[in-house]
Design a protein around this motif. Structure first.
Motif, short mmCIF file in Angstrom:
data_model
loop_
_atom_site.label_atom_id
_atom_site.label_comp_id
_atom_site.label_asym_id
_atom_site.label_seq_id
_atom_site.Cartn_x
_atom_site.Cartn_y
_atom_site.Cartn_z
N ILE A 17 0.84 -1.21 0.00
CA ILE A 17 0.00 0.00 0.00
C ILE A 17 0.87 1.25 0.00
O ILE A 17 0.62 2.21 -0.75
CB ILE A 17 -0.95 0.00 1.22
CG1 ILE A 17 -2.04 -1.06 1.03
CG2 ILE A 17 -1.58 1.37 1.42
CD1 ILE A 17 -2.92 -1.28 2.25
N ILE A 18 1.91 1.25 0.84
CA ILE A 18 2.81 2.41 0.89
C ILE A 18 3.49 2.62 -0.46
O ILE A 18 3.58 3.74 -0.97
CB ILE A 18 3.86 2.22 2.01
CG1 ILE A 18 3.17 2.21 3.38
CG2 ILE A 18 4.91 3.31 1.94
CD1 ILE A 18 4.10 1.86 4.51
N ALA A 19 3.97 1.52 -1.06
CA ALA A 19 4.63 1.63 -2.37
C ALA A 19 3.66 2.15 -3.42
O ALA A 19 4.04 2.98 -4.26
CB ALA A 19 5.18 0.27 -2.78
N ALA A 20 2.42 1.67 -3.38
CA ALA A 20 1.43 2.12 -4.35
C ALA A 20 1.13 3.61 -4.21
O ALA A 20 1.00 4.34 -5.20
CB ALA A 20 0.14 1.31 -4.19
N ILE A 21 1.06 4.07 -2.97
CA ILE A 21 0.81 5.50 -2.73
C ILE A 21 1.97 6.34 -3.26
O ILE A 21 1.77 7.40 -3.87
CB ILE A 21 0.60 5.76 -1.22
CG1 ILE A 21 -0.71 5.12 -0.76
CG2 ILE A 21 0.59 7.26 -0.93
CD1 ILE A 21 -0.94 5.21 0.74
N VAL A 22 3.20 5.86 -3.05
CA VAL A 22 4.38 6.57 -3.57
C VAL A 22 4.33 6.65 -5.10
O VAL A 22 4.59 7.70 -5.69
CB VAL A 22 5.68 5.88 -3.11
CG1 VAL A 22 6.88 6.47 -3.83
CG2 VAL A 22 5.84 6.01 -1.60
N ILE A 23 3.97 5.54 -5.73
CA ILE A 23 3.93 5.52 -7.20
C ILE A 23 2.83 6.44 -7.72
O ILE A 23 3.02 7.19 -8.69
CB ILE A 23 3.71 4.08 -7.70
CG1 ILE A 23 4.95 3.22 -7.40
CG2 ILE A 23 3.41 4.06 -9.20
CD1 ILE A 23 4.78 1.76 -7.70
#
Length: 306
Positions: free
Chosen positions: A171-177
């Protein structure tokens, strides 16, 4: 005088199988969603989390098989029954976890070395990761109580916990992307998932090896049990004490108890045996205990061990 706290419940294999089945259905469903999501979005982190869930699903299948085998009654060949099957199931789970972590790590390094190779659709990646988070939370809640009683369910619980943390990482990685367009976040999330898997596998392996080595269960104080038994009238010594466990929640205790010869003369040895077994079950949560009661003069002629 002995005051005993209530004993906790034993292993409830049927209940454990039901919980493991529900958790398996949830895990398998989310795994399929994540595989599709990984293919559509190009996310390695989603694929890693899906692979992790595949391992968990496999582990749950192994756990269900082990729980069914463990429920079989004892026979003349396996006098303690089949509860050790749970331990072997947990061992297989731990090995699978280590293999998975290695695969995810290699793939993540490859993605970091070629950052522009794949474009990740962060929005859809986020939706799929949130669905995984919710499913893992439900599975953890279902298994939280049973994992305290079964090393087998404990293995499944730890895997689901890792999945939940993995979902948060995705989820964190997706938000960053989505917010910055920085694609390496996906590979970094995959590496984080791999790093999180290893400690869980090691913890599970340590517990498995402790059971197979017949070490005393964690939290069991042999000296305290010995002192407790010495408090009974007529007991003058306790030796050759052995405590181990067939699996989590199934401790076994044996000991030689030296008593005053007058105890035999008065016919009180049987009552003492019943009291000591009840003591172990109620006060120390040891349902299976075996005592050899012997008069003091006989004990003096025998070699004593701890």
């Amino acid at each position: 005088m002995h005051d005993h706290a209530p004993a906790s419940g034993g292993i409830r294999s049927a209940g454990h199988r039901r919980l493991l089945t529900i958790s398996l259905c949830l895990t398998a469903s989310v795994m399929l969603v994540q595989v599709v999501g990984a293919i559509v979005t190009g996310s390695l982190a989603l694929l890693a989390d899906a692979a992790h869930m595949f391992t968990d699903a496999s582990g749950l299948v192994i756990a269900l098989i082990a729980a069914a085998v463990a429920a079989r009654p004892a026979d003349d060949r396996r006098t303690f029954g089949y509860r050790r099957a749970e331990v072997f199931g947990a061992l297989i789970n731990a090995v699978i976890l280590i293999a998975l972590a290695s695969w995810v790590g290699v793939e993540a390094v490859g993605r970091l070395l070629n950052p522009g190779e794949v474009e990740v659709a962060g929005g859809l990646m986020l939706v799929v990761a949130v669905a995984g988070l919710l499913a893992n939370a439900v599975s953890m809640w279902l298994l939280s109580r049973a994992q305290r009683e079964s090393i087998n369910v404990r293995g499944a619980y730890l895997e689901v916990m890792g999945d939940l943390i993995g979902s948060v990482t995705v989820i964190i990685a997706a938000i960053v992307i989505v917010t910055t367009g920085w694609m390496p976040a996906d590979a970094l999330a995959s590496m984080a998932i791999a790093v999180m898997i290893i400690p869980r596998a090691i913890v599970l392996l340590r517990e498995v090896f402790s059971v197979l080595a017949e070490s005393a269960p964690k939290g069991t104080a042999v000296s305290e049990i010995r002192t407790h038994l010495l408090g009974y009238d007529g007991v003058v010594g306790v030796h050759d004490v052995h405590v181990w466990q067939l699996t989590r929640g199934a401790p076994v205790f044996t000991a030689h108890v030296t008593v005053d010869p007058a105890l035999f003369a008065d016919g009180r040895s049987a009552a003492l045996l019943t009291e000591m077994q009840a003591c172990l079950a109620d006060h120390f949560d040891v349902e299976h205990s075996t005592f050899q009661i012997e008069p003091a003069e006989q004990s003096d002629c025998e070699p004593h061990h701890a």
